[in-house]
Design a protein around this motif. Structure first.
Motif, short mmCIF file in Angstrom:
data_model
loop_
_atom_site.label_atom_id
_atom_site.label_comp_id
_atom_site.label_asym_id
_atom_site.label_seq_id
_atom_site.Cartn_x
_atom_site.Cartn_y
_atom_site.Cartn_z
N LEU A 415 -19.69 36.38 -46.53
CA LEU A 415 -21.13 36.55 -46.45
C LEU A 415 -21.49 37.84 -47.17
N ALA A 416 -22.20 37.71 -48.27
CA ALA A 416 -22.65 38.87 -49.04
C ALA A 416 -24.01 38.54 -49.63
N LYS A 490 -38.68 43.16 -52.49
CA LYS A 490 -37.80 43.90 -51.60
C LYS A 490 -36.86 42.92 -50.89
N ALA A 491 -35.63 43.34 -50.73
CA ALA A 491 -34.59 42.45 -50.22
C ALA A 491 -34.85 41.99 -48.79
N GLU A 492 -35.35 42.87 -47.95
CA GLU A 492 -35.49 42.49 -46.53
C GLU A 492 -36.56 41.45 -46.31
N ALA A 499 -34.47 33.22 -44.09
CA ALA A 499 -33.92 32.93 -42.77
C ALA A 499 -34.86 32.03 -41.97
N ALA A 500 -36.15 32.31 -42.03
CA ALA A 500 -37.10 31.51 -41.26
C ALA A 500 -37.19 30.09 -41.79
N MET A 501 -37.18 29.92 -43.10
CA MET A 501 -37.30 28.58 -43.66
C MET A 501 -36.01 27.79 -43.54
N THR A 502 -34.88 28.49 -43.46
CA THR A 502 -33.58 27.83 -43.46
C THR A 502 -33.04 27.60 -42.06
N GLY A 511 -33.91 37.35 -36.40
CA GLY A 511 -33.60 38.77 -36.29
C GLY A 511 -32.13 39.07 -36.53
N PRO A 512 -31.20 38.46 -35.78
CA PRO A 512 -29.78 38.70 -36.04
C PRO A 512 -29.33 38.27 -37.43
N ILE A 513 -29.89 37.15 -37.92
CA ILE A 513 -29.48 36.68 -39.25
C ILE A 513 -29.87 37.68 -40.33
N VAL A 514 -31.08 38.18 -40.28
CA VAL A 514 -31.52 39.15 -41.28
C VAL A 514 -30.69 40.43 -41.16
N ALA A 515 -30.37 40.85 -39.95
CA ALA A 515 -29.53 42.04 -39.78
C ALA A 515 -28.16 41.83 -40.41
N MET A 516 -27.58 40.66 -40.22
CA MET A 516 -26.29 40.35 -40.85
C MET A 516 -26.41 40.41 -42.37
N MET A 517 -27.46 39.79 -42.89
CA MET A 517 -27.63 39.74 -44.34
C MET A 517 -27.79 41.13 -44.93
#
Length: 716
Positions: A415-416, A490-492, A499-502, A511-517
């Motif tokens: 995951l990158a 901007k990346a975030e 994340a929301a659409m997927t 929230g956790p998914i974006v933090a991971m990304m």
């Protein structure tokens, strides 16, 4: 009745447990899953029917609107020729009879921009999606549907957007035998054997996905080009794809092998100044445009890694590019000429070679040439400083080349999220012509009125059901489109949208998914190439660590060339005392990069060879800091695993399990990277490990013995 049916569909779908709604990832970010109350009622009131002109692209836009509304609201909005009631969505250009009286400010939006506005037509409350051209209408529909996917209000709308770059192009490194160089998602999606007779429906979904993020071009073939792609029988296959993509605003491009006049035309030379050669290319280009009238043009890799080019005839890159550009110009075609060049016989620092070849040619390229420059001067490393050519060729159109497929970042299983990498590169200040001249701003500004602007991304798309080899690699395809549309993105926020659409709009999930990304790419940097190290991968396939490799024929293919570790220290001295690669940047940038106290620590060893006991900004000596960074990277992957485990009952079972398994692979391989690298650098530095940091699980010889000759993605 329609709303009752939609409500029942919504209730039934939400009543299913997550595992029963298992997904493959095929739908990408265009999932269009049912929305929950109260959004369902609010949206249904604003989308009752639509109007559309009978033109292919506007019809494609209407079909997408229908697909989205049916998926999210549970009913199929009907087509009506004229507005008949509240809640209509009116699609069209500024000249359409329903839209023209509104006097919308469309002029400044250009040929691809769009406007979405709540309006009153015939006394009814409607939503207008308007543009100067049909493709803008299509882009506007995707933006409108995104509002619903993101659970945003769709009343009182006043949105206008236009792309900041003209060419937003995917580069497929796909060979004619369907092998994908540096591809980690299966075979090429172009099934050439079945084309043109069979057009896989997947091609339409490919076009939809690209149009949804504003990509308007696709280079179908590998930059390590095969001249056969220009033969008539292959052009018929390309034509079939062009016909599918055309309604979605996507033009097709091909890679041109510079020696094609010899291989296909029977000439004895490919010298760009030879009239016969120029004549052959003109005839070939004319032939292509007879078959594909909106053909985009060529991408060329020349005199790089064994590819033929103008230097074979003692001609410059400008002379080679201009000959092809002249053949394309009557058809409004574009030539993208890659600046990725380096030579084994050149003893100079590889970082400097592209600049040395191209900088003297500033202003010598035709207006329809875009010099395609990688984000960094070496080769798509986990982290590089921005390429010194940006800002150094003010008379030449430059386009950015990013790599979406993760050749040097763990392939598909790690995951990158690359949005952070691209933002870093695009926001870099070149100080050319002045402070604040970012790479993004330079890309956006045409060098003259007729010059193109653009961004290219090496595609990560293949035949895998989820398109990209992993669920999270889809985010990089999505992010590329967003940054190509707006290099100042901007990346975030891009990560949040994806994340929301997927994965769904629940903040407990996103929230956790974006933090991971947002932390993922930095984790990869830490466990692979911390503190500005680079190109430490095993050679050829670039899978796994190989910092000890020193026996390859070309010096710049060997990892030891880049880290230069010895008993005294580590790092590549690119200061004025070394290769003076810093001298290729603006003086203000060179002063920063060339000063070990001022250089961003993320580039420390990229520009400086330092003793092992050099005191870093943390207070630790360099050796201890290096080991700390390696461990930090491994720990970050462990944290991502824990975050993902917490989402087990919040996302569908199939995709959750796939990501879980890939994170486990990443955890094991991050540890491999850490242990192998620490073992090697410890053998060189002769230093003890800092307190609290574990020794590698095996000795150095054990790691050196690991061979992976069949790792995917290597060139044939």
């Amino acid at each position: 009745m329609r709303r009752l049916l939609a409500f029942l569909i919504l209730v039934l779908s939400l009543a299913l447990p997550p595992g029963a709604r298992a997904e493959t990832g095929y739908d990408l970010w265009l999932r269009y899953r049912p929305v929950e109350a109260p959004w369902q009622e609010r949206y249904a009131a604003r989308v009752t029917h639509y109007t559309v002109a009978a033109r292919p692209t506007v019809i494609a836009a209407a079909n997408e609107l229908r697909r989205g509304v049916e998926g999210m609201l549970g009913y199929d909005p009907v087509w009506r020729e004229t507005v008949m009631g509240d809640g209509a969505v009116v699609l069209g250009t500024g000249t359409s009879p329903l839209i023209a009286p509104l006097g919308l400010p469309l002029t400044q939006l250009g040929p691809e921009g769009y406007l979405i506005r709540s309006a009153t037509i015939q006394g009814k409350q409607v939503t207008v999606i308007a543009a100067n051209g049909d493709v803008g209408v299509l882009y506007g529909v995707f933006r409108f549907l995104k509002l619903m996917q993101m659970r945003q209000p769709i009343d009182n709308l006043d949105i206008s957007e236009a792309p900041k770059l003209k060419l937003r192009v995917l580069n497929h490194w796909d060979n004619l035998d369907r092998y994908v160089e540096r591809g980690y998602a299966g075979e090429s999606i172009w099934d050439w054997q079945k084309l043109p007779g069979y057009k896989d429906p997947r091609y339409v979904d490919y076009a939809r996905a690209n149009a949804s993020i504003g990509i308007n071009g696709t280079v179908l073939t590998n930059v390590n080009a095969n001249a056969d792609a220009l033969r008539p029988e292959w052009l018929a296959k390309v034509k079939a794809l062009a016909e599918i993509f055309r309604p979605y605003g996507i033009r097709v491009y091909l890679t041109a092998r510079f020696s094609a006049p010899i291989e296909l035309g029977g000439l004895k030379t490919a010298d760009p100044l030879d009239p016969q050669v120029a004549g052959w290319w003109k005839a070939k280009v004319d032939e292509i445009y007879r078959v594909i009238p909106d053909f985009g043009g060529f991408l060329v890799k020349a005199n790089s890694e064994g590819q033929p080019g103008p230097s074979d005839y003692k001609r410059s890159h400008a002379e080679g590019a201009n000959m092809l550009a002249d053949a394309l110009a009557p058809h409004n075609g574009t030539l993208m000429w890659r600046a990725f060049v380096y030579a084994a016989e050149n003893p100079d620092d590889r970082h400097k070679q592209a600049y040395a070849e191209f900088h003297p040619l500033d202003g010598k390229f035709r207006d329809n040439v875009l010099v395609q420059v990688k984000n960094g001067a070496i080769d798509f490393q986990p982290r590089e400083p921005f390429h010194p050519l940006f800002g150094a060729m003010p008379k030449t159109p430059l386009m950015m080349e990013f790599q979406i497929t993760k050749e040097y970042l763990g392939f598909a299983t790690h995951l990158a999220y690359l949005g952070t990498m691209w933002e870093e590169a695009l926001q870099a200040d070149t100080f050319r012509p002045h402070k604040g001249s970012t790479v993004a701003e330079l890309l956006e500004a045409p060098v003259d009125a007729k010059a193109a602007t653009g961004m290219a991304g090496v595609a990560n798309i293949g035949s895998d059901l989820n398109w990209s080899g992993s669920q999270f690699d889809q985010a990089n395809w999505y992010a590329f489109g967003r940054f190509a549309w707006d290099p100042e993105a901007k990346a975030e926020p891009v990560a949040r949208d994806w994340a929301a659409m997927t994965w769904g709009s629940d903040p407990a999930v996103t929230g956790p998914i974006v933090a991971m990304m947002m932390g993922s790419r930095e984790a990869v940097v830490d466990y692979m190439t911390p503190l500005g190290l680079g190109h430490l991968m095993a050679t050829g396939h670039h899978y796994g660590p190989g910092p000890w490799i020193a026996d390859l024929a070309r010096p710049e293919w060997n990892p030891v060339y880049y880290h230069k570790a010895d008993a005294a220290g580590i790092g590549f001295d690119r200061t004025a005392r070394g290769t003076n690669a810093v001298g290729q940047y603006a003086p203000a940038v060179a002063a920063i990069f060339g000063d070990r106290k001022r250089v961003p620590e993320q580039f420390l060893l990229w520009f400086h060879h330092l003793p092992w006991d050099y005191r870093t900004r943390s207070g630790r000596i360099l050796w201890d800091e290096l080991v700390t960074r390696y461990d930090r990277g491994v720990d970050a992957v462990k944290t991502m695993q824990a975050e993902w485990d917490g989402l087990k009952d919040k996302v569908d079972e199939r995709r959750w399990a796939e990501v879980r398994d890939f994170l486990a692979i990443q955890r094991d391989e991050a540890q491999w990277w850490r242990d192998a690298s620490v073992a090697y650098f410890q053998s060189v530095s002769k230093r003890p490990l800092p307190a609290g940091h574990a020794a590698p699980a095996h000795d150095l010889d054990w790691y050196k013995a690991i061979k992976t000759p069949y790792a995917p993605g290597n060139g044939k």
